[in-house]
Design a protein around this motif. Structure first.
Motif, PDB file in Angstrom:
ATOM      1  N   THR A 117       0.828  -1.208   0.000  1.00 50.65           N
ATOM      2  CA  THR A 117       0.000   0.000   0.000  1.00 50.65           C
ATOM      3  C   THR A 117       0.862   1.258   0.000  1.00 50.65           C
ATOM      4  N   PHE A 118       1.965   1.234   0.722  1.00 46.16           N
ATOM      5  CA  PHE A 118       2.731   2.464   0.937  1.00 46.16           C
ATOM      6  C   PHE A 118       4.117   2.475   0.290  1.00 46.16           C
ATOM      7  N   ALA A 119       4.585   1.340  -0.236  1.00 47.25           N
ATOM      8  CA  ALA A 119       5.927   1.306  -0.844  1.00 47.25           C
ATOM      9  C   ALA A 119       5.834   0.710  -2.236  1.00 47.25           C
ATOM     10  N   LEU A 120       5.420   1.529  -3.182  1.00 49.68           N
ATOM     11  CA  LEU A 120       5.274   1.057  -4.553  1.00 49.68           C
ATOM     12  C   LEU A 120       6.621   0.826  -5.221  1.00 49.68           C
ATOM     13  N   ASN A 121       7.629   1.561  -4.786  1.00 51.38           N
ATOM     14  CA  ASN A 121       8.954   1.449  -5.399  1.00 51.38           C
ATOM     15  C   ASN A 121      10.019   1.530  -4.308  1.00 51.38           C
ATOM     16  N   PRO A 122      10.131   0.500  -3.477  1.00 50.23           N
ATOM     17  CA  PRO A 122      11.087   0.561  -2.356  1.00 50.23           C
ATOM     18  C   PRO A 122      12.525   0.528  -2.842  1.00 50.23           C
ATOM     19  N   SER A 123      13.362   1.272  -2.147  1.00 43.47           N
ATOM     20  CA  SER A 123      14.784   1.246  -2.492  1.00 43.47           C
ATOM     21  C   SER A 123      15.510   0.146  -1.729  1.00 43.47           C
ATOM     22  N   THR A 124      14.971  -0.207  -0.574  1.00 39.24           N
ATOM     23  CA  THR A 124      15.567  -1.259   0.254  1.00 39.24           C
ATOM     24  C   THR A 124      14.451  -2.055   0.912  1.00 39.24           C
ATOM     25  N   ILE A 125      14.648  -3.360   1.001  1.00 39.66           N
ATOM     26  CA  ILE A 125      13.757  -4.243   1.751  1.00 39.66           C
ATOM     27  C   ILE A 125      14.488  -4.604   3.035  1.00 39.66           C
ATOM     28  N   ASN A 150       9.907  -4.932 -12.501  1.00 38.41           N
ATOM     29  CA  ASN A 150      11.243  -4.397 -12.812  1.00 38.41           C
ATOM     30  C   ASN A 150      11.818  -3.555 -11.677  1.00 38.41           C
ATOM     31  N   LEU A 151      11.511  -3.934 -10.446  1.00 40.87           N
ATOM     32  CA  LEU A 151      12.066  -3.253  -9.274  1.00 40.87           C
ATOM     33  C   LEU A 151      13.130  -4.152  -8.652  1.00 40.87           C
ATOM     34  N   SER A 152      14.214  -3.538  -8.204  1.00 42.55           N
ATOM     35  CA  SER A 152      15.305  -4.338  -7.637  1.00 42.55           C
ATOM     36  C   SER A 152      15.850  -3.679  -6.375  1.00 42.55           C
ATOM     37  N   PRO A 153      15.057  -3.631  -5.310  1.00 45.40           N
ATOM     38  CA  PRO A 153      15.538  -3.030  -4.063  1.00 45.40           C
ATOM     39  C   PRO A 153      16.664  -3.849  -3.438  1.00 45.40           C
ATOM     40  N   LYS A 154      17.449  -3.197  -2.616  1.00 42.44           N
ATOM     41  CA  LYS A 154      18.496  -3.872  -1.864  1.00 42.44           C
ATOM     42  C   LYS A 154      17.860  -4.652  -0.705  1.00 42.44           C
ATOM     43  N   VAL A 155      18.619  -5.550  -0.119  1.00 36.36           N
ATOM     44  CA  VAL A 155      18.116  -6.381   0.978  1.00 36.36           C
ATOM     45  C   VAL A 155      19.044  -6.248   2.175  1.00 36.36           C
TER      46      VAL A 155
END
Length: 579
Positions: A263-271, A321-326
């Motif tokens: 709902t709030f993180a459509l394009n997260p930079s980090t998980i 096509n999103l690739s957040p860091k972990v």
């Protein structure tokens, strides 16, 4: 990174967190967060050390002001993430005493400017006044305690202390459990939405007053009706008829966590990964995740794979096509390396949620000559924690059970790159009959006679139709053969004699022969009752006059096994193929 650190906040809680974390390589700045192909974690040996590691990652230089929370409970602390983000302050966890809270004080001494402010969340029953005294002794004079009459009142006081008094959006979370509040903590903190705690069944009066005063136009309720009943939602709607009241919930804490995150993180930079069965690591890490409004994804440390909803969420990131860091909060005891790698694989598309994660090796045990077929399917665990049966091909394909021993079969499953092992053990068939008697092992001579006679019979093999003689098999009971003097029955009296106790061996064998339904050729009863077999089930022997004889009346070879264990004599009869 340029930012002005305003406050360091201390918070207290009342429940134990999950398993302690383990030390690993720490990170040093947001700009240096790990790449997806290099799992990293923020952790220490304990929840308190982990909180300090996270604090130093968040604010590694001097900070002007600071927030304290106990690491022993979540109640007061759940609402503090929003305040921590506003004050640009790390969240430190303390124990029940100053002496056992070294990590928090070390951080304050090293990083807090003497003119800064320490915020303590919770009453003195949770974080004692000795903490304020200690800070004063260390030269920190600006101490602010935010505490209410209970955890609900404390959450309102935290909300009331926020700068933005308009508060267009408010979050309502359960004060009786922590996962839902932690799931939304980084988003609420990033946007400045207060998190108010509510009981399960009704709105407290303080919350009603707060909502009527602030008149938010949007209210989020986190969790299902198991956390907050629908009548609480109805009360909010009645108080705020103009507000949009939305419940964010799933079937489990993990489902709710994913719904909130999407709902709030459509394009997260980090998980950020954290255990869903402990509050401490996610609480301390919420201020880090709040910087960019990134999600804290909850995992189950008790299973090797990700919750189904989490695996689906990570797969959708790849599809978009999103690739957040972990990055993980906590050590490998709460977030394993395998879960980090699985998360990375799903985000990168290396694996799908329905890909096979693991197939356990198989162990099987069969009796010699027993029919056994290799299984046509094996159970596979998927990345999303589902288990399914999948076809398997074995090498070799033929199973022989004629030889006792162990063998290994290699299995191959399409789409799974690892070999599967089936470890098959062929064991000796069980006895066709078994019988045990007990004796007094303190009677040393009698015990030795029993042992000698039993040993003489152990391993004797009888061909089909063969006749067995106890006296011929055991031999004469004489001193040269090792037999000793013990009580024997002569007529109607017990008297010392060589080989006393051997009749218990013949009687025990007689009973196992009866159980095997073999043909009895010769058998004699004692002249006096004996106590080691039921009446009428004894078989006395006396070399060379009285013998016990039977015939192998089966069509198979019979193996006699006998052994003495402590005060117990046991005979077994086995069918054997060939000789």
């Amino acid at each position: 990174m340029n930012r002005k650190i305003i406050a360091l906040i201390l918070i207290s809680c009342s429940c134990l967190a999950g398993a302690p974390a383990f030390a690993t390589t720490n990170l040093s700045s947001v700009a240096e967060l790990p790449q997806v192909n290099s799992p990293n974690r923020l952790s220490g040996d304990t929840r308190f050390e982990t909180a300090k590691v996270i604090a130093e990652y968040y604010g590694n230089g001097k900070v002007q002001n600071v927030i304290l929370s106990t690491g022993n409970g979540f109640a007061d602390a759940l609402s503090a993430s929003v305040l921590a983000h506003e004050k640009e302050a790390p969240i430190l966890l303390v124990d029940s005493s100053v002496d056992s809270s070294k990590e928090a004080f070390d951080y304050v001494i090293q990083h807090l400017d003497p003119s800064g402010t320490v915020y303590i969340i919770g009453g003195s029953g949770i974080i004692g006044t000795e903490f304020e005294t200690k800070f004063n002794d260390l030269g920190f004079k600006n101490i602010v305690r935010i505490a209410g009459m209970d955890k609900y009142d404390t959450s309102y006081k935290i909300a009331s202390s926020l700068k933005d008094i308009s508060l267009a959006t408010v979050v309502i979370s359960s004060g009786e459990q922590y996962p839902d509040a932690l799931s939304i903590s980084s988003f609420a903190a990033n946007k400045g939405w207060p998190i108010l705690l509510s009981p399960h069944d009704t709105l407290p009066q303080e919350m009603k007053i707060f909502l009527l005063d602030k008149k938010p136009s949007k209210v989020y309720i986190t969790g299902g009706v198991g956390a907050i009943l629908d009548n609480v939602k109805s009360e909010i709607t009645s108080l705020l008829p103009q507000a949009n009241v939305e419940r964010l919930s799933g079937q489990s804490r993990f489902d709710t966590n994913v719904i909130i995150s999407e709902t709030f993180a459509l394009n997260p930079s980090t998980i950020y990964l954290a255990t869903g069965y402990g509050f401490a690591d996610a609480l301390a890490g919420s201020v880090v995740a709040a910087q960019k409004g990134d999600p804290i994804i909850l995992i189950d440390p008790s299973v090797p794979t990700l919750p189904k909803s989490v695996a689906s969420y990570l797969g959708r990131l790849y599809a978009n096509n999103l690739s957040p860091k972990v990055v993980s909060f906590g050590g490998s005891g709460v977030v394993t390396d395998e879960l980090i790698i699985s998360s990375r694989d799903l985000i990168s598309g290396t694996a799908k949620e329905t890909s096979i994660y693991s197939i356990a090796d198989i162990t099987a045990t069969v009796t010699q000559k027993q029919d056994y077929s290799l299984p046509t399917t094996v159970q596979a665990r998927l990345y999303n924690s589902d288990t399914i049966d999948v076809p398997v091909q074995w090498n070799p394909t033929f199973v022989g059970t004629g030889t006792i021993g162990s063998s290994v079969y290699d299995g191959v499953v399409d789409g799974y790159g690892k070999a599967i092992k089936l470890n098959l053990t062929v064991k000796e068939p069980g006895p066709i009959a078994q019988y045990s008697t007990r004796f007094d092992s303190t009677q040393v001579n009698r015990t030795e006679n029993i042992r000698l006679a039993a040993k003489a019979l152990d391993g004797k093999l009888l061909a089909p139709g063969e006749r067995f003689s106890f006296n011929n098999s055991v031999g004469e009971r004489i001193a040269e053969a090792g037999y000793k003097e013990a009580l024997i029955i002569e007529g109607n009296t017990f008297t010392p004699g060589l080989g006393g106790g051997v009749c218990q061996v013949s009687s025990t064998l007689y009973n196992v022969v009866l159980l095997a339904d073999l043909e009895i050729l010769e058998r004699h009863s004692h002249s006096l009752p004996v106590n080691y077999v039921p009446p009428g089930r004894d078989a006395t022997v006396s070399f060379p006059i009285l013998d016990f004889k039977f015939k192998n009346s089966t069509d198979a070879h019979l193996l006699i096994r006998s052994f003495v264990d402590g005060n117990t004599l046991t005979f077994q009869l086995y069918k054997k193929e060939g000789n």
